[in-house]
Motif scaffolding. Structure first.
Motif, PDB file in Angstrom:
ATOM      1  N   ILE A 577       0.862  -1.177   0.000  1.00 45.02           N
ATOM      2  CA  ILE A 577       0.000   0.000   0.000  1.00 45.02           C
ATOM      3  C   ILE A 577       0.906   1.238   0.000  1.00 45.02           C
ATOM      4  O   ILE A 577       1.808   1.334   0.839  1.00 45.02           O
ATOM      5  CB  ILE A 577      -0.905   0.022   1.242  1.00 45.02           C
ATOM      6  CG1 ILE A 577      -1.792  -1.229   1.267  1.00 45.02           C
ATOM      7  CG2 ILE A 577      -1.765   1.279   1.278  1.00 45.02           C
ATOM      8  CD1 ILE A 577      -2.625  -1.357   2.527  1.00 45.02           C
ATOM      9  N   PRO A 578       0.698   2.183  -0.917  1.00 48.97           N
ATOM     10  CA  PRO A 578       1.544   3.398  -0.940  1.00 48.97           C
ATOM     11  C   PRO A 578       1.537   4.106   0.407  1.00 48.97           C
ATOM     12  O   PRO A 578       0.485   4.229   1.051  1.00 48.97           O
ATOM     13  CB  PRO A 578       0.890   4.256  -2.024  1.00 48.97           C
ATOM     14  CG  PRO A 578       0.175   3.284  -2.902  1.00 48.97           C
ATOM     15  CD  PRO A 578      -0.292   2.186  -2.005  1.00 48.97           C
ATOM     16  N   GLU A 579       2.691   4.571   0.828  1.00 47.87           N
ATOM     17  CA  GLU A 579       2.834   5.163   2.157  1.00 47.87           C
ATOM     18  C   GLU A 579       1.986   6.418   2.331  1.00 47.87           C
ATOM     19  O   GLU A 579       1.443   6.682   3.407  1.00 47.87           O
ATOM     20  CB  GLU A 579       4.313   5.496   2.411  1.00 47.87           C
ATOM     21  CG  GLU A 579       4.614   5.884   3.845  1.00 47.87           C
ATOM     22  CD  GLU A 579       6.108   6.026   4.100  1.00 47.87           C
ATOM     23  OE1 GLU A 579       6.463   6.706   5.075  1.00 47.87           O
ATOM     24  OE2 GLU A 579       6.905   5.468   3.319  1.00 47.87           O
ATOM     25  N   GLN A 580       1.807   7.202   1.277  1.00 48.07           N
ATOM     26  CA  GLN A 580       1.117   8.487   1.379  1.00 48.07           C
ATOM     27  C   GLN A 580      -0.353   8.411   0.955  1.00 48.07           C
ATOM     28  O   GLN A 580      -0.973   9.437   0.684  1.00 48.07           O
ATOM     29  CB  GLN A 580       1.850   9.539   0.532  1.00 48.07           C
ATOM     30  CG  GLN A 580       3.298   9.751   0.924  1.00 48.07           C
ATOM     31  CD  GLN A 580       3.453  10.131   2.389  1.00 48.07           C
ATOM     32  OE1 GLN A 580       2.644  10.869   2.940  1.00 48.07           O
ATOM     33  NE2 GLN A 580       4.499   9.621   3.037  1.00 48.07           N
ATOM     34  N   ILE A 581      -0.920   7.237   0.873  1.00 50.37           N
ATOM     35  CA  ILE A 581      -2.311   7.086   0.440  1.00 50.37           C
ATOM     36  C   ILE A 581      -3.249   7.866   1.360  1.00 50.37           C
ATOM     37  O   ILE A 581      -3.084   7.896   2.574  1.00 50.37           O
ATOM     38  CB  ILE A 581      -2.709   5.586   0.400  1.00 50.37           C
ATOM     39  CG1 ILE A 581      -4.100   5.421  -0.228  1.00 50.37           C
ATOM     40  CG2 ILE A 581      -2.687   4.976   1.786  1.00 50.37           C
ATOM     41  CD1 ILE A 581      -4.460   3.960  -0.497  1.00 50.37           C
ATOM     42  N   GLU A 582      -4.258   8.548   0.770  1.00 51.21           N
ATOM     43  CA  GLU A 582      -5.251   9.294   1.529  1.00 51.21           C
ATOM     44  C   GLU A 582      -6.537   8.477   1.582  1.00 51.21           C
ATOM     45  O   GLU A 582      -7.301   8.420   0.616  1.00 51.21           O
ATOM     46  CB  GLU A 582      -5.508  10.649   0.865  1.00 51.21           C
ATOM     47  CG  GLU A 582      -4.388  11.656   1.050  1.00 51.21           C
ATOM     48  CD  GLU A 582      -4.223  12.093   2.501  1.00 51.21           C
ATOM     49  OE1 GLU A 582      -5.195  11.955   3.282  1.00 51.21           O
ATOM     50  OE2 GLU A 582      -3.115  12.542   2.854  1.00 51.21           O
ATOM     51  N   TYR A 583      -6.767   7.803   2.709  1.00 48.81           N
ATOM     52  CA  TYR A 583      -7.930   6.919   2.821  1.00 48.81           C
ATOM     53  C   TYR A 583      -9.238   7.701   2.756  1.00 48.81           C
ATOM     54  O   TYR A 583     -10.278   7.161   2.336  1.00 48.81           O
ATOM     55  CB  TYR A 583      -7.844   6.108   4.121  1.00 48.81           C
ATOM     56  CG  TYR A 583      -6.724   5.106   4.098  1.00 48.81           C
ATOM     57  CD1 TYR A 583      -6.831   3.913   3.388  1.00 48.81           C
ATOM     58  CD2 TYR A 583      -5.522   5.351   4.780  1.00 48.81           C
ATOM     59  CE1 TYR A 583      -5.783   2.995   3.349  1.00 48.81           C
ATOM     60  CE2 TYR A 583      -4.478   4.449   4.749  1.00 48.81           C
ATOM     61  CZ  TYR A 583      -4.610   3.271   4.030  1.00 48.81           C
ATOM     62  OH  TYR A 583      -3.582   2.372   3.994  1.00 48.81           O
ATOM     63  N   SER A 584      -9.218   8.974   3.146  1.00 46.63           N
ATOM     64  CA  SER A 584     -10.442   9.779   3.106  1.00 46.63           C
ATOM     65  C   SER A 584     -10.923  10.011   1.673  1.00 46.63           C
ATOM     66  O   SER A 584     -12.093  10.359   1.452  1.00 46.63           O
ATOM     67  CB  SER A 584     -10.213  11.131   3.795  1.00 46.63           C
ATOM     68  OG  SER A 584      -9.149  11.834   3.163  1.00 46.63           O
ATOM     69  N   ASN A 585     -10.043   9.798   0.699  1.00 54.67           N
ATOM     70  CA  ASN A 585     -10.423   9.969  -0.707  1.00 54.67           C
ATOM     71  C   ASN A 585     -11.099   8.732  -1.291  1.00 54.67           C
ATOM     72  O   ASN A 585     -11.599   8.773  -2.415  1.00 54.67           O
ATOM     73  CB  ASN A 585      -9.187  10.309  -1.558  1.00 54.67           C
ATOM     74  CG  ASN A 585      -8.610  11.672  -1.209  1.00 54.67           C
ATOM     75  OD1 ASN A 585      -9.324  12.533  -0.679  1.00 54.67           O
ATOM     76  ND2 ASN A 585      -7.343  11.868  -1.503  1.00 54.67           N
ATOM     77  N   ILE A 586     -11.061   7.623  -0.536  1.00 56.53           N
ATOM     78  CA  ILE A 586     -11.671   6.379  -1.025  1.00 56.53           C
ATOM     79  C   ILE A 586     -13.106   6.352  -0.504  1.00 56.53           C
ATOM     80  O   ILE A 586     -13.374   5.959   0.631  1.00 56.53           O
ATOM     81  CB  ILE A 586     -10.874   5.148  -0.552  1.00 56.53           C
ATOM     82  CG1 ILE A 586      -9.388   5.317  -0.896  1.00 56.53           C
ATOM     83  CG2 ILE A 586     -11.416   3.878  -1.201  1.00 56.53           C
ATOM     84  CD1 ILE A 586      -8.504   4.206  -0.376  1.00 56.53           C
ATOM     85  N   THR A 594     -12.049   3.651   7.392  1.00 59.19           N
ATOM     86  CA  THR A 594     -11.241   4.820   7.031  1.00 59.19           C
ATOM     87  C   THR A 594     -10.421   5.308   8.221  1.00 59.19           C
ATOM     88  O   THR A 594      -9.221   5.592   8.099  1.00 59.19           O
ATOM     89  CB  THR A 594     -12.147   5.962   6.533  1.00 59.19           C
ATOM     90  OG1 THR A 594     -12.892   5.505   5.402  1.00 59.19           O
ATOM     91  CG2 THR A 594     -11.320   7.177   6.133  1.00 59.19           C
ATOM     92  N   GLN A 595     -11.062   5.392   9.387  1.00 60.59           N
ATOM     93  CA  GLN A 595     -10.383   5.874  10.591  1.00 60.59           C
ATOM     94  C   GLN A 595      -9.250   4.943  11.009  1.00 60.59           C
ATOM     95  O   GLN A 595      -8.141   5.396  11.324  1.00 60.59           O
ATOM     96  CB  GLN A 595     -11.398   6.032  11.723  1.00 60.59           C
ATOM     97  CG  GLN A 595     -12.401   7.151  11.506  1.00 60.59           C
ATOM     98  CD  GLN A 595     -13.510   7.162  12.544  1.00 60.59           C
ATOM     99  OE1 GLN A 595     -13.680   6.209  13.308  1.00 60.59           O
ATOM    100  NE2 GLN A 595     -14.266   8.258  12.588  1.00 60.59           N
ATOM    101  N   LYS A 596      -9.516   3.624  11.031  1.00 63.90           N
ATOM    102  CA  LYS A 596      -8.503   2.661  11.469  1.00 63.90           C
ATOM    103  C   LYS A 596      -7.326   2.606  10.486  1.00 63.90           C
ATOM    104  O   LYS A 596      -6.163   2.549  10.889  1.00 63.90           O
ATOM    105  CB  LYS A 596      -9.135   1.267  11.623  1.00 63.90           C
ATOM    106  CG  LYS A 596     -10.116   1.151  12.780  1.00 63.90           C
ATOM    107  CD  LYS A 596      -9.403   1.235  14.108  1.00 63.90           C
ATOM    108  CE  LYS A 596     -10.356   1.078  15.281  1.00 63.90           C
ATOM    109  NZ  LYS A 596     -10.912  -0.269  15.413  1.00 63.90           N
ATOM    110  N   LEU A 597      -7.631   2.612   9.193  1.00 60.83           N
ATOM    111  CA  LEU A 597      -6.564   2.561   8.187  1.00 60.83           C
ATOM    112  C   LEU A 597      -5.702   3.821   8.243  1.00 60.83           C
ATOM    113  O   LEU A 597      -4.474   3.755   8.122  1.00 60.83           O
ATOM    114  CB  LEU A 597      -7.169   2.393   6.790  1.00 60.83           C
ATOM    115  CG  LEU A 597      -7.777   1.014   6.489  1.00 60.83           C
ATOM    116  CD1 LEU A 597      -8.637   1.069   5.230  1.00 60.83           C
ATOM    117  CD2 LEU A 597      -6.696  -0.048   6.347  1.00 60.83           C
ATOM    118  N   ALA A 598      -6.334   4.969   8.447  1.00 59.91           N
ATOM    119  CA  ALA A 598      -5.581   6.220   8.522  1.00 59.91           C
ATOM    120  C   ALA A 598      -4.722   6.288   9.774  1.00 59.91           C
ATOM    121  O   ALA A 598      -3.628   6.868   9.766  1.00 59.91           O
ATOM    122  CB  ALA A 598      -6.553   7.403   8.486  1.00 59.91           C
TER     123      ALA A 598
END
Length: 628
Positions: A577-586, A594-598
């Motif tokens: 998983i890319p280090e800088q991924i923005e889970y809020s955009n998914i 979203t909260q746990k992944l972030a």
């Protein structure tokens, strides 16, 4: 550069079990390493029970040894009693444990560390960290004002960070009995943006063994054929040479005495607010939570060869000292006992482990590593294996090499680190066999076959270790071929089978078919077939090799299924998983997902799937998003 030569590759802060392994590993793989500890006389000190190993913990120590760490061989050299636990269960549950000479253990560990050419020591107290705007670590500051610089820093501070000791209504700062707490590092980490929490642990009183009436206790002997931790160990003390442990019990009268101190107990009057280890509760907690139990088991354990001080396992307490003493003297066999040191509880700072990567490097500050109780674990073994991995990865970090990540299917060490990062902990984390879903593969007997080549590749495990593993693997292969090809006959095997209440043979068959029977051992077959015995002994006379082939034959079906499961899981483990991924955009992820992944920021899809609160649908959405 000053006279003190303050520049190193790696600095290890803390000289406990995590710090010792970290410093030894980093130095061994080529990093110029400085170990800073508040007391050089207390390196690898056994603050609590004088023992190593136990259920699942023994597997950790064997894995440390297989990789080239120090805890296993030091345990073997300083053990006063050795036992293999859970022998009535399957081999996945077998766990080695040894009672250690507490003072000798610390002495031997320091001796081995001092043999490391790249390792240097400093007795001092680290009070602050030096960083590049809180983004990358640069070094440490000690209480004397001296600055030491390094490319990587490993914090292994144990229970010392803002440690507070409780005995009844008294409390005072301390990292353990007789040693002051460490103040400053927690504040520095908070200023960098780290989340901090508080945990609690405790220890029982120590008693004068000369004042115990052993006739009222049950004697617990070591093993007749002891098994050690290190794959290099050739010889251990015989049964006659080992020291005994003793089993005793509390009773209703003891419980009533203990209850008289509850109103002055820091656990019950609110002074202790942090959470202690669920699986090792204090005696007051046990009699409060399990009020229906009329007695609790106690283990009286020797602290070493040349001391009469003994440790009363199962009687951890922070009750007032007068209550501890009176309760002790109410236990059968302890009527005249003299207490050398009272039990106490200790609260300390820890940093919730969602803030570290699988390499044990922190996510916030590059080059800063956490290992041991700072991550919320409890136990020497859990601390030591984290220290080993942090030392390895700090050493690799300064050499610009990829970190060593052990998967859940490769080692209990991998299970422990993965659990900490993905599941977190709000109470001191302790390793159990039940935590490892692939435990049939992660047995204590095959740790060398699993891990020594890995340790040797990075420069930690010696050539001697690798040679032993290669010889063992070769012998296992030859024995496997032999028992699959060798034919046994009814006239030889039937008398043995009859003695085992096992069905007789109707015709000659391959040896492997008989060995598959649960009640038959390879030694049984060798006792009744001299030619088979001769051929086996021509390949190997090592009992551990014979044990290994027997386990592989009897559990072949289970082992094969586990390997198939591991192959399936590896597909997800390899999906980064890319280090800088923005889970809020998914947009299709659940709110909790979203909260746990972030918060945890997993490194792979497999890791994401083990996070509590991340559903199967969240995982599917994430995989589709990454593919697109």
């Amino acid at each position: 550069m000053s006279v003190l030569d303050p520049t190193y590759d790696v600095i290890v802060v803390g000289g406990g079990h995590a710090g010792s392994e970290a410093a030894g590993a980093a130095a061994q793989i080529g990093a110029k390493t400085l170990l800073i500890t508040m007391n050089l006389e207390a390196i690898a000190k056994m603050s609590c029970n004088p023992a190593m190993g136990g259920v699942a913990k023994g597997q950790l120590v064997r894995e440390i040894d297989a990789l080239g760490g120090l805890s296993g061989i030091v345990s073997d050299e300083t053990g006063v009693q050795f036992r293999m636990l859970n022998l009535s269960k399957g081999p996945a549950m077998w766990s080695p444990r040894c009672q250690s000479d507490r003072m000798l253990y610390a002495q031997k560990m320091r001796e081995k560390l001092e043999q490391k050419e790249n390792l240097f020591f400093r007795q001092d107290n680290v009070v602050d960290l030096i960083s590049d705007d809180g983004k990358s670590i640069k070094g440490v500051v000690t209480q004397t004002g001296q600055k030491f610089f390094a490319k990587a820093v490993i914090l292994t501070s144990g229970t010392f960070l803002n440690g507070l000791i409780h005995i009844g209504e008294s409390n005072y700062g301390g990292g353990r009995s007789g040693e002051r707490a460490s103040v400053g590092i927690s504040a520095a980490l908070e200023n960098m943006g780290f989340e901090v929490g508080r945990l609690k642990t405790g220890t029982p009183p120590r008693v004068d063994g000369r004042t115990v009436d052993y006739s009222k206790l049950e004697e617990q002997f070591g093993d007749e054929d002891p098994s050690g931790f290190s794959f290099l160990t050739e010889e251990l003390p015989s049964l006659d040479e080992q020291l005994s442990c003793w089993i005793g019990y509390t009773n209703k009268e003891v419980h009533e005495v203990l209850k008289t101190g509850f109103d002055r107990s820091p656990m019950f009057n609110g002074r202790i607010k942090s959470i202690g280890p669920r699986y090792c509760p204090s005696i007051e907690d046990k009699i409060n939570r399990f009020s229906d139990k009329e007695h609790h088991q106690l283990f009286l354990e020797p602290e070493g060869w040349n001391t009469y001080e003994m440790y009363l396992n199962g009687f951890s307490t922070s009750l007032p000292e007068d209550v501890q003493y009176k309760a002790l003297r109410t236990i059968p066999g302890f009527e005249e006992v003299i207490m050398i040191r009272p039990g106490y509880a200790i609260e300390y700072d820890y940093f919730p482990p969602h803030q570290i990567k699988r390499s044990l490097e922190t996510k916030i500050v590059e080059g800063l590593f956490f290992a041991g109780q700072i991550n919320g674990t409890t136990g020497y073994e859990e601390a030591a294996c984290q220290g080993l991995m942090a030392g390895i990865n700090a050493g690799l970090f300064v050499q610009d090499k990829e970190p060593l990540i052990l998967q859940r299917s490769e080692a209990y060490i991998g299970v422990l680190i993965d659990d900490l990062i993905n599941k977190g902990t709000e109470e001191p984390y302790r390793m159990f066999t039940s935590r490892a879903e692939h435990r049939i593969l992660l047995r204590q007997d095959n740790a060398d076959l699993r891990l020594t080549e890995i340790g040797h590749k990075i420069g930690l495990a010696s050539d001697e270790r690798l040679q032993k593993v290669e010889e063992k693997r070769k012998a296992i292969g030859e024995l496997d071929d032999l028992i699959k090809d060798y034919t046994v006959r009814p006239e030889q095997m039937d008398p043995m089978l009859e003695s085992k209440s096992s069905s007789p043979m109707s015709q000659p068959m391959k040896a492997v078919k008989i060995l598959l029977r649960p009640e038959v051992s390879l030694q049984d077959m060798m006792d009744y077939d001299s030619e088979l015995s001769e051929q086996i002994q021509a390949i190997s006379t090592d009992g551990k090799v014979l044990e290994q082939i027997e386990i592989q034959v009897k559990y072949a079906g289970y082992i094969e299924k586990e390997f198939e499961m591991v192959k399936e899981m590896e597909k997800q483990e390899n999906m980064l998983i890319p280090e800088q991924i923005e889970y809020s955009n998914i947009k299709s992820l659940s709110t909790e997902g979203t909260q746990k992944l972030a918060k945890i920021r997993p490194e792979t899809i497999g890791q994401a799937g083990r996070i509590s609160g991340v559903s199967a649908s969240d995982l599917s959405v994430l995989m589709v998003y990454l593919k697109n």
